[in-house]
Design an enzyme around this catalytic site. Sequence first.
Site, PDB file in Angstrom:
ATOM      1  CD  GLU A   2      -7.568   5.665   6.913  1.00 23.61           C
ATOM      2  OE1 GLU A   2      -7.732   4.912   5.942  1.00 23.61           O
ATOM      3  OE2 GLU A   2      -6.491   5.782   7.527  1.00 23.61           O
ATOM      4  CE  LYS A   7     -10.466   2.385   4.820  1.00 18.74           C
ATOM      5  NZ  LYS A   7      -9.060   2.156   4.446  1.00 18.74           N
ATOM      6  CD  GLU A  42     -12.313   1.622   0.058  1.00 19.33           C
ATOM      7  OE1 GLU A  42     -12.760   0.664   0.722  1.00 19.33           O
ATOM      8  OE2 GLU A  42     -11.093   1.769  -0.191  1.00 19.33           O
ATOM      9  CD  GLU A  88      -2.835  -0.602   2.660  1.00 20.16           C
ATOM     10  OE1 GLU A  88      -2.642   0.462   3.309  1.00 20.16           O
ATOM     11  OE2 GLU A  88      -3.641  -1.474   3.014  1.00 20.16           O
TER      12      GLU A  88
END
Length: 330
Positions: free
Chosen positions: A312, A306, A303, A255
């Site tokens: 995030e 999250k 997203e 990541e």
Amino acid sequence: MAALAFLLALIFLATQTNAQTVGVCYGMLGDNLPQPSDVVNLYKSNNIGLMRLYSPDGGALNALRGSGIQVLLDVPNENLQNFASSPSAASDWVQNNVRAYSPDVKFRYIAVGNEVIPGDNAQYVLDAMKNINNALGNDLGGQVKVSTSVSMAVIGVSYPPSQGAFSGDAMTYMGPIVQYLASTNAPLLVNVYPYFSYKGDPNSISLQYATFTSPSTVVQDGSLNYQNLFDAMVDSVYAALSQAGGANVPIVVSESGWPSDGGFAATVDNAGTYNANLVKHVGGGTPRNPGALETYVFAMFNEDQKTGDPTEQHFGLFYPNQQPVYPVGF
């Protein structure tokens, strides 16, 4: 004509090499994300040849059949204790989530746990890795490498990079894991985020150093010169691996990314600059280890489910409607 053909061959080779160096993480913590078949088509249309999946989602795995996209598949953290103690449970998981889709789906790595070292589940990682590896058998075991994904929290010393070392708490677990990775010729998967380092200490770390835009050397470490924080972070892990007896264990960056909204320095410009430069940069590796460094950008989509820090929800390269947040050339 011969010169033109040679040039076209070089361009094709460069494209293919990049496609096998840079992937993107496909997170699913959103209530408005595209269907998996559309996601796979989006990967293909953007020449993204590698995907990380955080759990064996059947819809995604079915959509990946025949796509040619290679997959880094996670064993979710909640399974570790069971798989460490039960070879049959690990075998069932491999049967249901790997063998059931192979060879139509090209599995590349299995990450047994994500960022659990150091922590309560750390004690289960190695045994779970061994049981998953054994379940792959001789047929798949040679093709699919088993590892675990760690954060930079495993590093106790990171500066200068050549003195990188695992922390005492992490070394309890990382020492045996590194030895096992060396014995199976598998890489260590590492999540590397210059963004969080910059956010935590902006007085000492410049935005240029964090986003690959520094015009000159920032850190001189012996004969090695560092113009960006990403390289320094990765090389500190290489040094830690070497100290732990894993000098030949490669790293895959599982990541790395930068948020486009939600907090300090989280802007579209900064995120676009970081990720575009990351994609271009990793083909050349780091000062300590030149050569392609396989890297997975986090993440494919913003997203909205999250939790935690507001940033995030804003790491995506694309909005859920499949429009790009900013351009990144793969």
